[in-house]
Design an enzyme around this catalytic site. Structure first.
Site: not given
Ligand code: ARG
Length: 480
Positions: A298, A291, A285, A164
């Site tokens: 992704e 970043k 970024s 979980h």
């Protein structure tokens, strides 16, 4: 010989039609933008088929020679891009025939004798799927190898295990990586099954009823590398089970890539801090200079949407079709092609990402036993001391609650903390405290020695078995 119908070059039908096709009809039905990638398969098929027609005397030896020479030339020209579909070509089959006729003259269209685009396209598509399954398997094997290499370095690296997404019990990092390995190896078996299901020659089925010519389909199968021939011509031109099998294997790879991506995305976040991405496999970024983003992972997670969609599209495409060929089937290719393309860019990038991932072993170890994740050790210890597991579970739960209210981990409870929390028939507080002091993430991992468990010896055996299975996958991908 009656002259070839008064059609435009490359048109494979038209005798019974008056006037031209509406541009709208052509625009809807043209498929060269999608099916041109079958060109070389269509050409090999045509070569084998011409040989068979020559054997039957439909094509004369001198014509056969010219056809074979032209096909050889076309092979190179298709590969080099010198032959491409014309704006007026309906599909890949029209291009091949038009180009052949342009080279040898009208008898080039003899290669259509007793053959229909229905069995022709099914044959091309099966050839394509068989090749694609092996190509994907090769890239999948590279990813599996990268995961195994990382796992072998981290058999003794202990990390928090989650259920979980809450800390649950410590596990070996190698086992978590090995879990992805096993999923991908199952996908490899699915790819092999998909390849085997495409291994059946439809040629000889013609439009739907079988060819009126006495074709030796087994000989054709041999020439084209099929080990079986279709047993029912209506099924042979209708069925796209082989494409669904490949799309299913692809979709499962997508699902598993997405799960692996999700693990990695979590691990490289500041919140987890378990791993670092290599610069070559991360992106920046445009506004935030600091970043470093896990875009590869992704994108893998994102690509899985299309892979699942491709499978769904195919199934929906097929479900309402009456027996034999229907033009709906022209839409079958895009679904498979797009999945193959997406895996062939995603798998190599994910392999690189995994290969270059750097794990922070101390950071993982520091969290491995935290958040009461050794509570199961305590419950198991109570069982060893003669307490039933139900009572052990209940008392351990109370101890966790007590630890929480005192701002400690359950393993930090002292004999004084334990006073009054234990039943009379349970071990005494001092004994429990002594046991608690000995628990560690490492000992919890080491205690899980079942074959599927997370102990180092179990995980080593799991990885060894995976390495064996990887060799099978590699052999499938590049047969000797
Ligand atoms: N382009 C067609 C396809 O991909 C080839 C078969 C066409 N057959 C036909 N009878 N119109 O399915």
């Amino acid at each position: 010989m009656i002259a070839v119908a008064a059609n435009e070059a490359g048109k494979l039908w038209g005798g019974r039609f008056q006037g031209g096709l509406a541009p709208e009809t052509f625009a809807l039905s043209v498929s060269t933008a999608v099916d041109w990638r079958l060109a070389l398969y269509d050409l090999s098929q045509t070569k084998a088929y011409a040989a068979e027609l020559t054997r039957l005397g439909v094509i004369k030896p001198v014509q056969a020679e010219a056809i074979e020479r032209a096909i050889g030339q076309m092979q190179e020209q298709i590969a080099s891009g010198a032959i491409v579909p014309a704006a007026t070509d309906e599909d890949v089959h029209s291009v091949i025939e038009r180009e052949l006729v342009a080279r040898v003259g009208e008898f080039g269209s003899l290669v259509r004798t007793g053959r229909s685009r229905n069995d022709q396209v099914a044959t091309d598509f099966r050839l394509y799927c068989r090749g694609a399954a092996r190509e994907i398997a090769g890239q999948l094997a590279n990813l599996v190898a990268a995961l195994i290499a990382q796992a072998n370095k981290h058999v003794d690296s202990v990390m928090p295990g989650y259920t979980h997404l809450q800390r649950a019990q410590p596990v070996s990092l190698a086992q978590v990586l090995g879990r992805h390995v096993i999923s991908f190896l199952r996908d490899g078996v699915r790819l092999q099954a998909a390849e085997a299901s495409a291994d059946e020659l439809p040629l000889g089925s013609a439009a739907l009823a079988g060819s009126g010519f006495d074709l030796d389909v087994n000989r054709l199968a041999g020439l084209l590398g099929f080990s079986k021939v279709a047993s029912n011509s209506v099924d042979a031109v209708t069925s796209r089970d082989f494409a669904v099998d490949l799309a299913y294997a692809n979709a499962m790879i997508g699902v598993h890539l997405s799960q692996l991506a999700e693990d990695i995305i979590l691990w490289v976040s500041a919140e987890f801090g378990f791993a670092k991405l290599d610069d070559a496999f991360s992106t920046g970024s445009s506004i935030m200079p600091q970043k470093k983003n896990p875009d590869v992972a992704e994108l893998a997670r994102g690509k899985s949407a299309g892979l699942i969609g491709d499978l769904t599209s195919l199934l929906v495409l097929l479900k309402g079709l009456p027996s034999a060929y229907n033009r709906d089937l022209q839409e079958d290719k895009q679904a498979v092609f797009s999945g193959v393309d997406s895996l062939l860019v995603t798998l190599p990038a994910m392999s690189g990402l995994v290969r270059t991932l750097e794990f922070d072993v101390p950071a993982m170890a520091a969290h491995a036993g935290a958040n009461h994740s050794l509570a199961t050790e305590l419950a198991d210890w109570f069982v060893g001391a003669g307490v039933s597991f139900a009572n052990a579970h209940a008392v351990t739960g109370r101890l966790v609650q007590r630890a929480e209210s005192r701002g400690k981990d359950v393993t930090g409870l002292t004999a004084a903390d334990l006073e009054g929390a234990l039943e009379p028939d349970m071990p005494r507080a001092t004994e429990v405290a002594k046991a608690l002091a000995k628990f560690s993430a490492k000992s919890a991992v080491a205690a899980r020695k079942t074959p599927s468990g997370t102990s180092a010896s179990s995980v080593r055996a799991q990885l060894a078995a995976s390495e064996m299975a990887l060799r099978d996958l590699q052999a499938f991908a590049s047969p000797a």
